[in-house]
Design an enzyme around this catalytic site. Structure first.
Site, short mmCIF file in Angstrom:
data_model
loop_
_atom_site.label_atom_id
_atom_site.label_comp_id
_atom_site.label_asym_id
_atom_site.label_seq_id
_atom_site.Cartn_x
_atom_site.Cartn_y
_atom_site.Cartn_z
N ASP A 21 -7.88 -1.98 9.87
CA ASP A 21 -6.89 -2.21 8.83
C ASP A 21 -7.61 -2.15 7.48
O ASP A 21 -8.26 -3.10 7.07
CB ASP A 21 -6.21 -3.58 9.04
N PHE A 61 -5.45 -11.11 8.27
CA PHE A 61 -4.13 -10.91 7.65
C PHE A 61 -3.72 -9.46 7.83
O PHE A 61 -4.45 -8.55 7.42
CB PHE A 61 -4.15 -11.27 6.16
N LYS A 92 -1.57 -0.09 -0.15
CA LYS A 92 -2.00 -0.62 -1.46
C LYS A 92 -2.43 0.45 -2.45
O LYS A 92 -1.59 1.09 -3.07
CB LYS A 92 -3.10 -1.66 -1.25
C1 PLP Z 1 -5.61 -6.15 5.23
C2 PLP Z 1 -4.15 -6.16 4.92
N1 PLP Z 1 -3.28 -5.67 5.81
C3 PLP Z 1 -1.96 -5.64 5.56
C4 PLP Z 1 -1.44 -6.14 4.40
C5 PLP Z 1 0.04 -6.10 4.16
O1 PLP Z 1 0.35 -5.13 3.21
P1 PLP Z 1 1.78 -5.11 2.48
O2 PLP Z 1 1.84 -6.33 1.64
O3 PLP Z 1 1.78 -3.83 1.72
O4 PLP Z 1 2.81 -5.12 3.57
C6 PLP Z 1 -2.31 -6.66 3.43
C7 PLP Z 1 -1.78 -7.21 2.16
O5 PLP Z 1 -2.40 -7.99 1.49
C8 PLP Z 1 -3.70 -6.68 3.69
O6 PLP Z 1 -4.58 -7.17 2.81
#
Ligand code: PLP
Length: 373
Positions: free
Chosen positions: A193, A106, A222
């Protein structure tokens, strides 16, 4: 703690989905935000922003990354990394650069990040998505090495060190170390990520430190603002040379207000050493969980690091969130059938015990109900 409209208290095991790592209303973060709100909220990146440079310097000292691009979310941090990787490819004469990503990953919900995301349910109905992503199963190094030999135009590998939305599924340390070697061998960028794993959540500022694997590009968001929207794409080495002024941008990205919050978060994490609490809280929670389960086979596996906890029950999971609410516990389900517990670093050990025992009692009740059916 969170309180509903009737003032009922809830112990927060969700932290706004891994965002409020320092809890709600942390005094240092609250003071930084309120002081900054009175001084200056926003200027745009047409001007130097001292606080943005200060946060970049803090991140550089913590991660060893050299250049930072500030944005407003995890998805935008991923978008920046996708552009950076494609630019890296074009600089090398690759016309159609490809990024290797993982099944079940994700990376966010904007079109680029969604195209990198492996979860079919999240992608469904939004095509056509972007080309240029090649998907492989997690923890399978040979699948990636084979691509390196047969597929032209690979420029980067993008992974979450612990797949969060897929149900807290850690990549093996050996696998990540192998990925590092493969990326070096094929001259690909290794992109981590750490939007969910970062900012103290796993017991260190970023989880790559625990795996002894240095990525070329590091993404986070986050918990960096403890609730204020901020994301960052960090790069080192050749990756840090790809994007210059004007190549990419964001109007709000790294504005003084969000950077004041991020500065207070990073200072608290590093100076007050709250990160070392993560494993104590985890242990207290899991000891209580196992101690209160009526039958140990109700949980087959516990995954994750620090306060990114994935509990795999053998019961159905559709009632868990509601039963948690009934008991004053905020819980979440990820990956369809994993209880995802993301408590803040400031949770007391007593509260952690209460949460672990509460989860066990919920599973005991559901198991009893299932036996009767
Ligand atoms: C690993 C990862 N990358 C990207 C995102 C996307 O972040 P945002 O919701 O701040 O766009 C998330 C959100 O849960 C995530 O867990």
């Amino acid at each position: 703690m969170l309180y509903d409209t009737t003032d009922r208290a809830y112990l927060d095991g969700v932290s706004g989905i891994a965002v409020t790592n320092l809890g709600h209303g942390h005094p240092r973060v609250t003071k930084a935000i309120t002081d900054q709100a009175k001084r200056l909220v926003h200027t745009s990146n047409l001007f130097h922003i001292g606080l943005q440079e200060a946060v970049a310097e803090q991140l550089r000292a913590i991660t060893g990354m050299e250049n930072m691009f500030f944005c407003n979310s995890g998805a935008e941090a991923n978008e920046a990394a996708i552009k950076l990787a494609r630019r890296f490819g074009h600089q090398k004469g690759v016309e159609t650069p490809k990024i290797i990503v993982l099944d079940g990953a994700f990376h966010g919900r904007t079109i680029g990040a969604l195209s990198a995301t492996g979860n079919q349910k999240i992608r469904q109905g939004f095509g056509p998505l972007l080309e240029g992503f090649v998907r492989v199963p997690p923890n399978d190094l040979t699948a990636i090495d084979a691509l390196g030999e047969t597929l032209n135009g690979v420029v980067a590998v993008l992974v979450e060190p612990i797949l969060g939305e897929a149900g807290i599924r850690p990549l093996d340390t050996d696998y990540l170390q192998g990925l590092r070697s493969l990326c070096t061998k094929h001259q690909w960028l290794l992109i981590f990520d750490e939007v969910q794993t970062g900012n103290g959540r796993c017991g260190s500022a970023y989880v790559f430190e625990q795996m002894a694997v240095e990525p070329d590009v590091l993404l986070t968001a986050k918990g960096l603002g403890n609730g204020l929207p901020i994301g960052v794409c960090m790069a080192r080495g050749v990756a840090a040379e790809q994007l210059g002024p004007g190549d990419h941008g964001s109007t709000y990205g790294g504005n003084p207000l969000c950077c004041a919050a991020a500065q207070a978060v990073l200072t608290t994490l590093t100076e007050e050493n709250v990160m070392s609490q993560a494993n104590h809280i985890r242990d207290a929670l899991l000891t209580a969980l196992h101690g209160h389960l009526a039958d140990p086979t109700l949980v087959t596996e516990v995954r994750g690091r620090g306060l990114m906890i994935g509990i795999q029950p053998t019961t159905a999971t559709d009632q868990i969130v509601q039963r948690g609410l009934d008991r004053g516990l905020l819980l979440n389900i990820a990956g369809g059938d994993t209880i995802r517990v993301l408590p803040p670093l400031v949770m007391s050990l007593e509260q952690a015990g209460e949460m672990g025992a509460g989860i066990a009692q919920i599973l005991n009740e559901i198991a009893q109900q299932e036996d009767r059916a």
